[in-house]
Design a protein around this motif. Structure first.
Motif, PDB file in Angstrom:
ATOM      1  N   GLY A   1      -5.126  -9.257 -55.324  1.00 55.53           N
ATOM      2  CA  GLY A   1      -4.929  -9.883 -54.058  1.00 55.53           C
ATOM      3  C   GLY A   1      -6.032 -10.384 -53.213  1.00 55.53           C
ATOM      4  O   GLY A   1      -6.015 -11.126 -52.382  1.00 55.53           O
ATOM      5  N   ASP A   2      -7.374  -9.781 -53.563  1.00 56.41           N
ATOM      6  CA  ASP A   2      -8.515 -10.374 -52.699  1.00 56.41           C
ATOM      7  C   ASP A   2      -8.945 -11.592 -53.206  1.00 56.41           C
ATOM      8  O   ASP A   2      -8.604 -12.161 -54.366  1.00 56.41           O
ATOM      9  N   ASP A   3      -9.414 -12.431 -52.154  1.00 56.23           N
ATOM     10  CA  ASP A   3     -10.286 -13.677 -52.536  1.00 56.23           C
ATOM     11  C   ASP A   3     -11.334 -13.626 -53.256  1.00 56.23           C
ATOM     12  O   ASP A   3     -12.170 -13.178 -52.593  1.00 56.23           O
ATOM     13  N   PRO A   4     -11.301 -14.044 -54.395  1.00 52.58           N
ATOM     14  CA  PRO A   4     -12.570 -13.974 -55.179  1.00 52.58           C
ATOM     15  C   PRO A   4     -13.562 -14.678 -54.539  1.00 52.58           C
ATOM     16  O   PRO A   4     -14.914 -14.567 -55.105  1.00 52.58           O
ATOM     17  N   TYR A   5     -13.635 -15.517 -53.772  1.00 51.97           N
ATOM     18  CA  TYR A   5     -14.508 -16.396 -53.323  1.00 51.97           C
ATOM     19  C   TYR A   5     -15.023 -15.903 -51.679  1.00 51.97           C
ATOM     20  O   TYR A   5     -16.261 -16.462 -51.349  1.00 51.97           O
ATOM     21  N   ARG A   6     -14.423 -15.077 -51.266  1.00 51.30           N
ATOM     22  CA  ARG A   6     -14.763 -14.536 -49.999  1.00 51.30           C
ATOM     23  C   ARG A   6     -16.085 -13.851 -49.675  1.00 51.30           C
ATOM     24  O   ARG A   6     -16.618 -14.593 -48.906  1.00 51.30           O
ATOM     25  N   GLU A   7     -16.413 -12.909 -50.550  1.00 48.18           N
ATOM     26  CA  GLU A   7     -17.693 -12.275 -50.296  1.00 48.18           C
ATOM     27  C   GLU A   7     -18.907 -13.029 -50.658  1.00 48.18           C
ATOM     28  O   GLU A   7     -20.010 -12.925 -49.992  1.00 48.18           O
ATOM     29  N   HIS A   8     -18.933 -13.942 -51.787  1.00 49.09           N
ATOM     30  CA  HIS A   8     -20.235 -14.341 -52.252  1.00 49.09           C
ATOM     31  C   HIS A   8     -20.260 -15.882 -52.258  1.00 49.09           C
ATOM     32  O   HIS A   8     -21.188 -16.641 -52.743  1.00 49.09           O
ATOM     33  N   ALA A   9     -19.155 -16.641 -51.666  1.00 49.75           N
ATOM     34  CA  ALA A   9     -18.892 -18.001 -51.979  1.00 49.75           C
ATOM     35  C   ALA A   9     -18.821 -18.565 -53.367  1.00 49.75           C
ATOM     36  O   ALA A   9     -19.127 -19.769 -53.493  1.00 49.75           O
ATOM     37  N   PHE A  10     -18.712 -17.698 -54.298  1.00 49.70           N
ATOM     38  CA  PHE A  10     -18.266 -18.052 -55.755  1.00 49.70           C
ATOM     39  C   PHE A  10     -17.430 -17.176 -56.417  1.00 49.70           C
ATOM     40  O   PHE A  10     -17.127 -16.239 -55.645  1.00 49.70           O
ATOM     41  N   ASN A  11     -16.768 -17.483 -57.573  1.00 49.65           N
ATOM     42  CA  ASN A  11     -15.803 -16.953 -58.001  1.00 49.65           C
ATOM     43  C   ASN A  11     -15.972 -15.539 -58.608  1.00 49.65           C
ATOM     44  O   ASN A  11     -16.625 -15.388 -59.826  1.00 49.65           O
ATOM     45  N   LEU A  12     -16.138 -14.424 -57.933  1.00 45.08           N
ATOM     46  CA  LEU A  12     -16.710 -13.062 -58.239  1.00 45.08           C
ATOM     47  C   LEU A  12     -15.666 -12.938 -59.442  1.00 45.08           C
ATOM     48  O   LEU A  12     -16.398 -11.906 -60.248  1.00 45.08           O
ATOM     49  N   GLN A  13     -14.492 -13.115 -59.344  1.00 49.45           N
ATOM     50  CA  GLN A  13     -13.821 -12.697 -60.901  1.00 49.45           C
ATOM     51  C   GLN A  13     -14.168 -13.271 -62.064  1.00 49.45           C
ATOM     52  O   GLN A  13     -14.463 -12.436 -62.976  1.00 49.45           O
ATOM     53  N   GLU A  14     -14.566 -14.428 -62.044  1.00 48.96           N
ATOM     54  CA  GLU A  14     -15.216 -14.890 -63.278  1.00 48.96           C
ATOM     55  C   GLU A  14     -16.578 -14.416 -63.707  1.00 48.96           C
ATOM     56  O   GLU A  14     -17.152 -13.983 -64.849  1.00 48.96           O
ATOM     57  N   SER A  15     -17.359 -14.009 -62.473  1.00 48.35           N
ATOM     58  CA  SER A  15     -18.542 -13.645 -62.881  1.00 48.35           C
ATOM     59  C   SER A  15     -18.642 -12.120 -63.383  1.00 48.35           C
ATOM     60  O   SER A  15     -19.326 -12.038 -64.171  1.00 48.35           O
ATOM     61  N   ASP A  16     -17.546 -11.378 -62.714  1.00 48.94           N
ATOM     62  CA  ASP A  16     -17.385 -10.041 -63.200  1.00 48.94           C
ATOM     63  C   ASP A  16     -16.867 -10.059 -64.820  1.00 48.94           C
ATOM     64  O   ASP A  16     -17.217  -9.122 -65.676  1.00 48.94           O
ATOM     65  N   ARG A  17     -16.212 -10.864 -64.963  1.00 49.82           N
ATOM     66  CA  ARG A  17     -15.530 -11.209 -66.258  1.00 49.82           C
ATOM     67  C   ARG A  17     -16.374 -11.298 -67.361  1.00 49.82           C
ATOM     68  O   ARG A  17     -16.568 -10.890 -68.640  1.00 49.82           O
ATOM     69  N   LEU A  18     -17.628 -11.935 -67.014  1.00 45.41           N
ATOM     70  CA  LEU A  18     -18.622 -12.435 -68.017  1.00 45.41           C
ATOM     71  C   LEU A  18     -19.383 -11.163 -68.403  1.00 45.41           C
ATOM     72  O   LEU A  18     -20.106 -11.146 -69.471  1.00 45.41           O
ATOM     73  N   GLY A  19     -19.776 -10.142 -67.439  1.00 46.82           N
ATOM     74  CA  GLY A  19     -20.386  -9.076 -67.719  1.00 46.82           C
ATOM     75  C   GLY A  19     -21.763  -9.447 -67.629  1.00 46.82           C
ATOM     76  O   GLY A  19     -22.213 -10.351 -66.977  1.00 46.82           O
ATOM     77  N   SER A  20     -22.592  -8.483 -68.189  1.00 49.55           N
ATOM     78  CA  SER A  20     -24.226  -8.650 -67.644  1.00 49.55           C
ATOM     79  C   SER A  20     -25.003  -9.329 -68.515  1.00 49.55           C
ATOM     80  O   SER A  20     -26.097  -9.829 -68.541  1.00 49.55           O
ATOM     81  N   GLU A  21     -24.396 -10.145 -69.639  1.00 43.88           N
ATOM     82  CA  GLU A  21     -25.161 -10.870 -70.511  1.00 43.88           C
ATOM     83  C   GLU A  21     -24.173 -11.802 -71.228  1.00 43.88           C
ATOM     84  O   GLU A  21     -22.875 -11.397 -71.639  1.00 43.88           O
ATOM     85  N   ARG A  22     -24.573 -13.158 -71.459  1.00 40.65           N
ATOM     86  CA  ARG A  22     -24.024 -13.999 -72.401  1.00 40.65           C
ATOM     87  C   ARG A  22     -24.802 -14.885 -73.050  1.00 40.65           C
ATOM     88  O   ARG A  22     -26.065 -14.912 -72.557  1.00 40.65           O
ATOM     89  N   ALA A  23     -24.257 -15.527 -74.117  1.00 36.63           N
ATOM     90  CA  ALA A  23     -25.245 -16.603 -74.698  1.00 36.63           C
ATOM     91  C   ALA A  23     -25.011 -18.058 -73.707  1.00 36.63           C
ATOM     92  O   ALA A  23     -23.842 -18.226 -73.311  1.00 36.63           O
ATOM     93  N   ILE A  24     -26.187 -18.668 -73.770  1.00 38.18           N
ATOM     94  CA  ILE A  24     -25.843 -19.935 -73.007  1.00 38.18           C
ATOM     95  C   ILE A  24     -26.702 -20.857 -73.847  1.00 38.18           C
ATOM     96  O   ILE A  24     -27.644 -20.523 -74.732  1.00 38.18           O
ATOM     97  N   ARG A  25     -26.302 -22.359 -73.715  1.00 41.46           N
ATOM     98  CA  ARG A  25     -26.940 -23.239 -74.693  1.00 41.46           C
ATOM     99  C   ARG A  25     -28.084 -23.566 -74.134  1.00 41.46           C
ATOM    100  O   ARG A  25     -28.436 -23.308 -72.962  1.00 41.46           O
ATOM    101  N   ASP A  26     -29.101 -23.618 -75.430  1.00 39.01           N
ATOM    102  CA  ASP A  26     -30.501 -24.188 -74.956  1.00 39.01           C
ATOM    103  C   ASP A  26     -30.360 -25.578 -74.423  1.00 39.01           C
ATOM    104  O   ASP A  26     -30.063 -26.381 -75.302  1.00 39.01           O
TER     105      ASP A  26
END
Ligand code: LR7
Ligand code: MN
Length: 567
Positions: free
Chosen positions: A97-122
């Motif tokens: 129910g919390d607004d995921p943008y409120r605290e950091h002005a980005f979507n915290l839910q998406e950031s948390d879902r990604l976890g600590s590491e991910r592959a990114i395109r070169d």
């Protein structure tokens, strides 16, 4: 006879066995890579270059070379030491129910879902992958300052550094916790090998925090990062290489975009550089067309008038020599202009390196408070930059940001002294050589009379000057009393007001205009008109003798010149 046959069979059997072993041994022996088709594995001396932390599989079938380089599989225990990633991240999660943008002005839910590491395109140009860097690049202290950063973005920044950087290049990662609410955000991370945490005892802002980090750095090169980045393949080597070759270069990567909504990693254009407008608002702009045409090699550095500010590499002694940062700037903003002007004007250079890519979460608002207010802080910081570095061009800053006038900005004595001590070039040089694309606003000539009581300043004869009774009204003024004020000139047709010598009491006369002539430069000082170089003010002396320049006393009736605009 039988014996001879038996011996022959035994010898043949041994030879066959040896032959088989030799064949198998040959096949499993590592092959050297072919020399003609690929250069990426070669160092400067033509020897295959050993790239630390890289696994290279070479298969040589005589006609093609296939070289696969893979990121090292780093053991998580080795990488993170005693740091417990799971409990760090799970201690703080978004409540339903919390607004995921409120605290950091980005979507915290998406950031948390990604976890600590991910592959990114070169996202680099393909030619970057075959660049060579010195094997003995200097190591660097990585400085990350943050105030209430989300744990998942902060940790991802650090882990991307640890997994995508040859470990020999990382001296340490210094986190400066700028008085975040929870000290554990930083403290717990210091269990990761090489990570140190410094916490401010009060909110300082990113400028003083970075200086604190730089002062405690032990490497000879500093690398600054924002707290919500992900570094890309081989991001650091190009920057260390350029700084190693010339310590006066200050270099940044191309800054890729991490979406604040879904955290997609998006490649930024490679044709951009940093610019600004007269209100000192940073913007990305296209590389000028002539420079673009001249770029035959997409891996070449891009000279940039200013850097975005957050992500750059700079030699530590050069950073110190140039006066670090202006530590009277608060919280956020303006420091990137101050640093950029200083670097260019005091003998260094700024570049963007296309073979270095770092992703950054761009936001639309600040998620944190400004104790003195956002607008006032930005004005204070940019005003300091303008007052110290922009010389006569600061008038355009004030024109574009009229609200800056009269706002407090503290003392700039130390920074002015620094500029003098470093013997830095004038802003005019920067405008002419580094940023000629920045146009100065069209000056609208303002026609006015310069009134002193009932008298008006008027030209007399070919060069003479004096006071006369104000005549005519509105546009109907005699030409001799009509002045055009175009800073820094006070003009009448093609003649301008000029001093005759730089000392108090010197006469003022009219001479052909030349905006570069120091004797012709004036600016308003309250109701007085100050000569910019001598610092003396236009004084009417007496109605009968010609005006002179005297020590400024703006309350003095003979120094008050009321401009009255005429049509
Ligand atoms: O009080 C504060 N204390 C801090 O430590 C306020 C902020 N910070 C930290 C913050 O956590 C972050 O790590 O400072 C960093 C920058 O703040 P952001 O991310 O809120 O702002 P930003 O991304 O808009 O910042 C850009 O402009 C700033 C001007 O002062 C700095 O130069 C930032 O470093 C700069 N960021 C970049 O250049 C990354 C690319 C973005 C662009 C353009
Ligand atoms: Mn940022």
């Amino acid at each position: 006879m039988r014996r001879i046959r038996a011996n022959a069979i035994a010898i043949l059997t041994v030879a066959w066995i040896l032959g088989t072993f030799y064949y198998l041994w040959q096949d499993s022996k590592p092959h050297t890579p072919p020399s003609s088709t690929d250069s990426r594995s070669r160092g400067h001396g033509g020897q295959p270059k050993v790239v630390p932390g890289r696994l290279e599989i070479h298969r040589d079938d005589r006609t093609i070379a296939l070289i696969v380089t893979q990121p090292p599989r780093l053991d998580q225990g080795q990488l993170l030491g005693g740091f417990d990633e799971k409990s760090y991240l799970s201690a703080k999660t978004l409540k339903p129910g919390d607004d995921p943008y409120r605290e950091h002005a980005f979507n915290l839910q998406e950031s948390d879902r990604l976890g600590s590491e991910r592959a990114i395109r070169d996202t680099r140009h393909y030619r970057c992958a075959s660049m060579n860097y010195d094997v003995d690049l200097p190591s660097t202290s990585i400085i990350i300052t943050f105030h209430n950063e989300a744990r998942s973005t902060l940790l991802r920044t650090i882990k991307s550094v640890l997994t995508r950087t040859p470990s020999s290049l990382i001296q340490e990662i210094i986190l400066i916790d700028d008085f975040s609410t929870d000290p554990d955000d930083c403290q717990l991370l210091s269990r990761i090998p090489k990570v140190r945490c410094l916490r401010n005892g009060r909110r300082e802002g990113l400028i003083r925090s970075r200086v604190r980090g730089a002062n405690s750095a032990s490497a000879s090169v500093l690398t600054f990062l924002d707290s919500h980045c992900e570094v890309n393949t081989d991001w650091l080597q190009p920057m260390l290489q350029r700084v190693k070759e010339d310590h006066t270069r200050v270099v940044s990567p191309i800054i890729d975009v991490i979406s604040l909504d879904n955290f997609a990693y998006l490649a930024a254009s490679a044709d951009l550089r940093g610019g600004f407008d007269w209100s000192l608002h940073f913007k990305w702009e296209q590389i000028p067309i002539e420079q673009k045409m001249a770029r035959s090699d997409p891996t070449q550095p891009i000279r940039t008038p200013v850097i975005a500010g957050g992500i750059f590499v700079m030699d530590k002694s050069w950073f110190n020599h140039l006066g670090q940062y202006d530590t009277h700037m608060d919280i956020w903003g303006g420091e990137n202009f101050e640093l950029s002007f200083r670097v260019w004007m005091c003998g260094g250079s700024l570049e963007i390196l296309p073979c270095s890519r770092v992703g950054h979460v761009f936001r639309k608002r600040h998620p944190y408070d400004f104790p003195e207010g956002n607008a006032l802080t930005y004005i204070k910081n940019t005003r300091r930059a303008a007052e110290v570095w922009m010389d006569e061009y600061k008038q355009y800053y004030y024109q574009a940001r009229p609200s800056a006038q009269g706002k407090a900005y503290g003392s700039i004595t130390d920074r002015v002294t620094l500029r003098r001590k470093l013997n830095c070039k004038p802003f005019r040089w920067y405008m002419e050589n580094i940023y000629p694309e920045l146009r100065v606003p069209e000056q609208e000539a303002v026609s006015s009379v310069l009134r002193q009581g009932g008298l008006c300043l008027e030209s007399k004869g070919p060069e003479g000057l004096g006071l006369g009774e104000c005549r005519g009204i509105g546009g109907n003024r005699p030409q001799a009393q009509r002045w055009e004020l175009i800073e820094p000139l006070i003009r009448q047709h093609d003649l301008c007001l000029a001093i005759t010598a730089f000392t108090a009491g010197s006469k003022v006369k009219m001479e052909p205009c030349n905006s570069k002539e120091p004797r012709q430069k004036w600016k308003p000082k309250g109701a007085a008109l100050q000569h910019m170089v001598s610092g003396l003010c236009l004084d009417s002396q007496s109605p009968t003798s010609p005006p002179v320049i005297m020590q400024c006393r703006p309350q003095l009736a003979s120094q008050i010149w009321e401009p009255q605009i005429i049509s």
